[in-house]
Design a protein around this motif. Structure first.
Motif, short mmCIF file in Angstrom:
data_model
loop_
_atom_site.label_atom_id
_atom_site.label_comp_id
_atom_site.label_asym_id
_atom_site.label_seq_id
_atom_site.Cartn_x
_atom_site.Cartn_y
_atom_site.Cartn_z
N GLY A 193 -8.27 -20.36 108.06
CA GLY A 193 -7.72 -20.82 106.79
C GLY A 193 -7.70 -22.34 106.72
N TYR A 194 -7.16 -22.85 105.63
CA TYR A 194 -7.16 -24.30 105.41
C TYR A 194 -5.87 -24.69 104.71
CZ TYR A 194 -9.36 -28.88 104.86
OH TYR A 194 -9.67 -30.21 104.95
N LEU A 195 -5.15 -25.64 105.28
CA LEU A 195 -3.86 -26.10 104.74
C LEU A 195 -3.93 -27.59 104.41
CD1 LEU A 195 -0.75 -25.82 104.23
CD2 LEU A 195 -0.45 -26.35 106.67
N THR A 196 -3.47 -27.92 103.22
CA THR A 196 -3.32 -29.32 102.82
C THR A 196 -1.86 -29.57 102.51
OG1 THR A 196 -5.53 -29.33 101.83
CG2 THR A 196 -4.04 -31.11 101.21
N ILE A 197 -1.29 -30.59 103.15
CA ILE A 197 0.10 -30.98 102.90
C ILE A 197 0.11 -32.31 102.18
CG2 ILE A 197 2.31 -31.62 103.95
CD1 ILE A 197 1.73 -29.76 106.24
N TYR B 216 -5.59 -29.48 107.42
CA TYR B 216 -5.75 -28.77 108.68
C TYR B 216 -6.61 -27.54 108.46
CZ TYR B 216 -1.52 -31.52 109.15
OH TYR B 216 -0.61 -32.54 109.12
N GLY B 217 -7.44 -27.24 109.45
CA GLY B 217 -8.30 -26.06 109.36
C GLY B 217 -9.73 -26.46 109.59
N ARG B 218 -10.55 -25.46 109.85
CA ARG B 218 -11.94 -25.73 110.21
C ARG B 218 -12.93 -25.44 109.11
NH1 ARG B 218 -11.63 -23.10 116.37
NH2 ARG B 218 -9.96 -24.48 117.10
N GLU B 219 -12.46 -24.72 108.09
CA GLU B 219 -13.42 -24.36 107.03
C GLU B 219 -12.69 -24.19 105.70
OE1 GLU B 219 -16.72 -20.89 105.99
OE2 GLU B 219 -15.50 -20.77 107.81
N ARG B 220 -13.04 -24.97 104.73
CA ARG B 220 -12.47 -24.83 103.40
C ARG B 220 -13.04 -23.60 102.73
NH1 ARG B 220 -10.23 -29.98 100.46
NH2 ARG B 220 -9.01 -28.21 99.74
N GLY B 221 -12.28 -23.07 101.79
CA GLY B 221 -12.73 -21.89 101.06
C GLY B 221 -12.25 -20.59 101.66
N VAL B 222 -11.61 -20.65 102.82
CA VAL B 222 -11.06 -19.45 103.46
C VAL B 222 -9.53 -19.57 103.43
CG1 VAL B 222 -10.96 -18.05 105.55
CG2 VAL B 222 -13.07 -19.27 104.96
N ASN B 223 -8.93 -18.90 102.46
CA ASN B 223 -7.48 -18.95 102.28
C ASN B 223 -6.97 -20.39 102.22
OD1 ASN B 223 -4.90 -17.86 101.90
ND2 ASN B 223 -4.45 -17.84 104.09
N ASP B 224 -7.50 -21.16 101.26
CA ASP B 224 -7.01 -22.53 101.05
C ASP B 224 -5.58 -22.50 100.50
OD1 ASP B 224 -9.50 -23.26 101.79
OD2 ASP B 224 -9.98 -24.41 99.99
N VAL B 225 -4.71 -23.25 101.14
CA VAL B 225 -3.31 -23.31 100.74
C VAL B 225 -2.90 -24.76 100.67
CG1 VAL B 225 -0.94 -22.73 101.41
CG2 VAL B 225 -2.78 -21.10 101.86
N TRP B 226 -2.10 -25.11 99.66
CA TRP B 226 -1.52 -26.44 99.69
C TRP B 226 0.00 -26.36 99.61
CZ3 TRP B 226 1.58 -27.74 95.69
CH2 TRP B 226 1.31 -27.24 94.41
N LEU B 227 0.62 -27.36 100.19
CA LEU B 227 2.08 -27.47 100.26
C LEU B 227 2.45 -28.89 99.88
CD1 LEU B 227 4.32 -26.19 103.15
CD2 LEU B 227 4.53 -28.55 102.38
N ARG B 228 3.47 -29.03 99.04
CA ARG B 228 3.90 -30.35 98.61
C ARG B 228 5.34 -30.59 99.07
NH1 ARG B 228 2.14 -31.11 92.96
NH2 ARG B 228 3.81 -29.68 92.35
N VAL B 229 5.55 -31.63 99.84
CA VAL B 229 6.88 -31.97 100.35
C VAL B 229 7.63 -32.75 99.28
CG1 VAL B 229 8.17 -33.19 102.14
CG2 VAL B 229 6.01 -32.05 102.72
N LEU B 230 8.80 -32.24 98.89
CA LEU B 230 9.62 -32.88 97.85
C LEU B 230 10.86 -33.56 98.42
CD1 LEU B 230 9.48 -30.06 95.13
CD2 LEU B 230 8.07 -32.12 95.29
N ASN B 231 11.19 -33.23 99.64
CA ASN B 231 12.34 -33.84 100.30
C ASN B 231 12.04 -33.87 101.79
OD1 ASN B 231 14.95 -34.11 101.67
ND2 ASN B 231 15.90 -33.74 99.67
#
Length: 467
Positions: free
Chosen positions: A57-61, A70-85
């Motif tokens: 998978g692929y994670l963007t924070i 983080y991750g080795r290949e985009r397009g496989v369960n791409d997830v993003w997370l946004r830190v608000l605090n």
């Protein structure tokens, strides 16, 4: 849960302004202040761990002023997370997945899709647990005092403590359960498109009701009940199974609950069905069953109550089942969410489920229950059947989530719990339930959790009437 729109650039301007407004003191502090140092340390440690741990998978924070991928290949369960605090980093460092759930509930962060985040975690579980536990156990021991100082008594912590106790509302459960009000795994068939029918064809009105009725009848058939039989049930819920056993199968039922609210509504439903003379709801701990229950019952049934018994009490539980069932021609059916044998342990540390949903709960394994049943009954039970219904749970949870989103309102729930009139409290409360449905759904789908139904008959009893 609807997907949150991805941010444009490292951090959207509106969110950046909001974060600056709520966290000015954090970012204007000297970098050498204890809190700023601790946040920086947590962020650096976690991002370093994620670099090694995420292999599928692929994670963007998106942090306040930076982006981490983080991750080795985009397009496989791409997830993003946004830190608000930036409390997010502290929660993860000190509490792991429990801290993640807290950050989600109180809005320290938001994600593109909660289900995808759960899938990413479980796909990388082995690496995550190995790396995180070895790294953060050392960190926690060194700076746990600072964590308690800076995060332990905040308003958000008080909010989390409050929402842990708002789960006895009948109105809450009416909002997402089927008409039968079965708070347990349904059984889906081709009539509803199977376990993925809602994803492939879409949900249809009445599909959950049909699947829950199928579950009730499946259990009662396995219990081999007949007209005039007497059933003992541990865990009444709202009387769904007891009502069907009395109305359709002609049985008498004694059913136990520890919830005053559940007993009240169950008895209302029993009265409405005209079955007061056949069903007795007892406000009673299972360990307090009276002496006159001895060898009085033809069948014993318990649906997803064993999770609350605890490993040290399994023998006591089955001794009482043995005590209450007739010596011959009697059947016991028990079901529970379970751990696979490789993950089961009698001691289970606090996680989201045990902190915010069911304090002191403990998931058994099928083997632990079978062993306890044989030991407690001194061999007077024969294991007749083992079924794993785990594949049916994710769809059940998805449907509960849809119904909760559709039917629950702040006005409904705040009548019973005035503190939920505060929109922040209410938002955290709803997110807790959204998190449960996604968290448990991913666990069942990935085999992290199982759901076993075990059927026992008395020794030498024939499995079916076949002569």
């Amino acid at each position: 849960m609807p997907s949150v729109q991805p941010p444009c650039g490292p951090f959207p301007q509106s969110a950046s302004k909001a974060l600056k407004t709520t966290s000015t003191s954090l970012f204007s502090s000297s970098l050498t202040s204890p809190r700023s140092w601790l946040v920086s340390f947590a962020r650096t440690s976690i991002t370093s761990v994620l670099s090694d741990a995420i292999r599928i998978g692929y994670l963007t924070i998106y942090d306040y002023d930076s982006t981490h991928s983080y991750g080795r290949e985009r397009g496989v369960n791409d997830v993003w997370l946004r830190v608000l605090n930036d409390n997010f980093w502290l929660r993860i460092m000190f509490s792991g997945d429990l801290g993640f759930s807290e950050a989600y509930m109180i809005g320290d962060m938001e994600v593109s899709d909660l289900k995808s985040v759960m899938k990413l975690w479980l796909d990388n579980q082995a690496a995550m647990e190995e790396t995180l536990s070895s790294t953060f156990s050392k960190i926690s021991a060194a700076v746990s005092g600072l964590y308690n100082c800076f995060l332990g008594q905040t308003k958000s912590q008080a909010r989390l403590n409050a929402i842990a106790s708002y789960d006895q509302s009948n109105e809450l459960f009416k909002a997402f359960l089927s008409h039968e009000m079965m708070y347990s795994c349904a059984l889906w068939s081709d009539a509803e498109g199977g376990v993925r029918g809602d994803l492939e064809m879409g949900p249809t009105p009445g599909d959950l009701e049909a699947a829950q009725r199928r579950k009730i009848h499946h259990v009662l058939r396995k219990a081999r009940v007949r007209p005039g039989h007497r059933i003992l049930e541990f865990g009444s819920g709202w009387g769904g199974l007891a009502i069907e056993a009395a109305r359709t199968y002609g049985c008498e039922v004694d059913t136990l609950t520890l919830s005053i609210e559940q007993k009240k509504l169950a008895e209302e439903r029993i009265k409405a069905a005209g079955l007061e003379g056949r069903i007795r709801v007892h406000l009673m701990d299972y360990r307090e069953i009276p002496a006159h229950f001895e060898k009085a019952f033809d069948a014993f049934i318990s649906i997803e109550m064993l999770e609350h018994v605890g490993s040290k009490h399994y023998n006591t539980y089955f001794k009482l089942v043995d005590f209450a069932l007739k010596s011959s021609n009697a059947t016991a059916v028990v079901s529970a969410s379970t751990f696979p044998e490789s993950r089961y342990t009698g001691y289970q540390s606090e996680d989201f489920m045990r902190r915010y949903m069911w304090p002191n709960s403990c998931l058994p394994s099928a083997t632990a229950l079978i062993t306890a049943a044989q030991s407690a009954s001194q061999g007077r039970f024969t294991l007749e059947g083992v079924e794993n219904h785990a594949a049916h749970y994710p769809r059940t949870l998805r449907e509960w989530g849809r119904r909760l989103d559709k039917n629950l309102s702040q006005d409904i729930i705040s009548k019973e719990y005035p503190s939920l009139r505060d929109h922040l409290n209410y938002d955290a409360f709803v997110k807790k339930w959204q998190y449960l449905f996604a968290y448990a759904g991913a666990g069942f789908a990935k085999g992290y959790i199982t759901c076993h139904m075990l059927t026992f008959s008395r020794e030498n009893d024939i499995p079916e009437f076949c002569d």
